[in-house]
Write a protein that holds these residues in place. Structure first.
Motif, PDB file in Angstrom:
ATOM      1  N   LEU A   1      42.218  42.507  26.680  1.00 44.16           N
ATOM      2  CA  LEU A   1      43.357  42.848  27.532  1.00 44.16           C
ATOM      3  C   LEU A   1      44.067  44.135  27.112  1.00 44.16           C
ATOM      4  CD1 LEU A   1      45.363  42.216  29.793  1.00 44.16           C
ATOM      5  CD2 LEU A   1      46.588  40.731  28.191  1.00 44.16           C
ATOM      6  N   LYS A   2      44.557  44.179  25.863  1.00 49.13           N
ATOM      7  CA  LYS A   2      45.333  45.349  25.442  1.00 49.13           C
ATOM      8  C   LYS A   2      44.483  46.611  25.454  1.00 49.13           C
ATOM      9  CE  LYS A   2      48.946  43.148  22.693  1.00 49.13           C
ATOM     10  NZ  LYS A   2      49.631  43.104  21.369  1.00 49.13           N
ATOM     11  N   ALA A   3      43.217  46.471  25.043  1.00 51.32           N
ATOM     12  CA  ALA A   3      42.324  47.625  25.038  1.00 51.32           C
ATOM     13  C   ALA A   3      42.066  48.120  26.461  1.00 51.32           C
ATOM     14  CB  ALA A   3      41.015  47.276  24.348  1.00 51.32           C
ATOM     15  N   ARG A   4      42.002  47.217  27.419  1.00 54.97           N
ATOM     16  CA  ARG A   4      41.820  47.618  28.825  1.00 54.97           C
ATOM     17  C   ARG A   4      43.017  48.437  29.307  1.00 54.97           C
ATOM     18  NH1 ARG A   4      38.470  43.421  32.626  1.00 54.97           N
ATOM     19  NH2 ARG A   4      36.951  42.767  31.047  1.00 54.97           N
ATOM     20  N   ILE A   5      44.196  47.986  28.944  1.00 53.42           N
ATOM     21  CA  ILE A   5      45.394  48.710  29.376  1.00 53.42           C
ATOM     22  C   ILE A   5      45.393  50.124  28.807  1.00 53.42           C
ATOM     23  CG2 ILE A   5      47.914  48.761  29.234  1.00 53.42           C
ATOM     24  CD1 ILE A   5      47.756  45.653  29.133  1.00 53.42           C
ATOM     25  N   LEU A   6      45.099  50.262  27.516  1.00 58.00           N
ATOM     26  CA  LEU A   6      45.057  51.589  26.894  1.00 58.00           C
ATOM     27  C   LEU A   6      43.961  52.451  27.501  1.00 58.00           C
ATOM     28  CD1 LEU A   6      45.623  50.599  23.149  1.00 58.00           C
ATOM     29  CD2 LEU A   6      47.258  51.687  24.697  1.00 58.00           C
ATOM     30  N   HIS A   7      42.832  51.845  27.811  1.00 56.47           N
ATOM     31  CA  HIS A   7      41.722  52.574  28.445  1.00 56.47           C
ATOM     32  C   HIS A   7      42.141  53.109  29.817  1.00 56.47           C
ATOM     33  CE1 HIS A   7      37.504  53.437  29.519  1.00 56.47           C
ATOM     34  NE2 HIS A   7      37.757  52.854  30.681  1.00 56.47           N
TER      35      HIS A   7
END
Length: 372
Positions: free
Chosen positions: A46-52
């Protein structure tokens, strides 16, 4: 829930972001943004998707944050919060909001303007925290103004954004140490007309209670003592919700605050298990009796001490009920707790313990075996 939100940041969400930005900024490269966004997205949490997705936005929005913020605000004003198909499409705007928290720190005035516009669509409680840390005076001044805002989502951001221990969010360590600045804002929101806002106030106080239990009890006592008649019910709800952690801990001063008896005289007898050896997928079924030697009111909970990988036990408290008993009254309690795979706990075979708690104090315990 995290998995559900993660999966909602998919191609459909990316296309929605692209279409919304294209409507308000004709130069937006829809195909380029979609390609950059989907490159490796599905492998991310989740968090990595947002940053991506924030990085993909940065590649395709103007480098000048003032211009980019105007585009984001325009897109936000036209954003359709609930699609006809429902679901979790609202999460598609999350990266747009958190973009402000990453790239707006050098333009805090404009960034806070953007968060004010965007937070009704999806809470900016994560995006505002870098501004609290790096531009505190300016941000705090704005939060004071927002506490009187006409939009309940903006008012809620005042409390939720200042929570010292916001789940998934950057901890505000300065307010863990000294929450005075937070409390001043909560004073402005304690009688908010929106339950949505009052719930955030209670959650904020619950955060504070983990380091300052005596302060939270004092605040709740003051609010209840000074409550106008029409406000007392809502303030009482805040007090109960704000001190739920203290109740589970058995913190003595909280029980008188909530009108529970301080010195219990209750006999707990015959704690027994239907089975002392259970397997995953089964329920731990237990029962016991309570006999009151005087009239009293108390909180009845139970705790499971789960076996950890290192062989030690770690307790998790569960709510049973609030009980009022008359002198001489006897009641029987039956309960079952299922042991099923969940994402937030890894089970281990071995000896576990069941503990029965009255006002947070141990009245009985019994061991059982779990086979995973």
């Amino acid at each position: 829930m995290a998995d559900l939100m993660k999966d909602s940041l998919n191609l459909v969400a990316v296309e929605k972001m692209a279409a919304s930005l294209k409507v308000v900024w004709a130069q937006f490269d829809v195909d380029g943004f979609v390609t950059a966004s989907m490159d490796g997205l599905e492998e991310l949490e989740l968090k990595a998707r947002i940053l991506h997705l924030i990085a993909a936005l940065h590649q395709h929005l103007p480098n000048d944050f003032i211009e980019a913020a105007d585009i984001l605000m325009a897109a936000g004003e036209k954003w359709q919060k609930v699609d006809e198909n429902g679901g979790f499409s609202v999460f598609a705007i999350w990266p747009l909001i958190d973009y402000v928290g990453v790239y707006g720190l050098d333009e805090p005035e404009k960034a806070l303007d953007a968060l004010e516009v965007l937070t009704p669509l999806f809470s900016a409680e994560f995006a505002i925290r870098p501004f609290i840390n790096q531009h505190f005076e300016l941000t705090y001044q704005r939060l004071n103004q927002w506490a009187r805002h006409e939009n309940e989502h903006v008012r809620r951001l005042v409390s939720e954004g200042m929570r010292p221990r916001l789940p998934w969010g950057l901890q505000l360590k300065q307010f863990i140490k000294d929450p005075a600045a937070v409390v001043k804002l909560l004073e402005l929101l304690k009688d908010d007309e929106a339950e949505y806002v009052r719930r955030s106030v209670a959650n904020n106080l619950n955060d504070i209670s983990k380091n300052h239990p005596e302060l939270v009890v004092s605040i709740c006592k003051k609010w209840l003592k000074n409550a106008p008649k029409l406000k007392h019910k809502n303030r009482n709800w805040i007090a109960r919700h704000a001190t739920r952690g203290l109740v589970k801990q058995g913190y003595p001063p909280v029980f008188s605050l909530l009108d529970y008896s301080e010195n219990l005289d209750v006999e707990l007898r015959d704690l027994s298990l239907e089975k002392a050896h259970i397997k995953m997928g089964e329920a731990l079924k237990f029962n016991f009796t309570l006999t009151a030697n005087k009239s009293q009111k108390f909180v009845l909970d139970f705790a499971i001490h789960f076996m950890k990988a290192n062989g030690r036990l770690a307790a998790k408290t569960f709510k049973l009920k609030n009980i009022t008993m008359k002198n001489g009254e006897k009641i029987s309690i039956e309960k079952q707790q299922w042991f099923r795979p969940i994402t937030t706990r890894k089970y281990h075979s071995g000896a576990h313990k069941l503990e029965i708690l009255l006002n947070g104090k141990t009245f009985a315990e019994i061991h059982f075996l779990l086979e995973v």
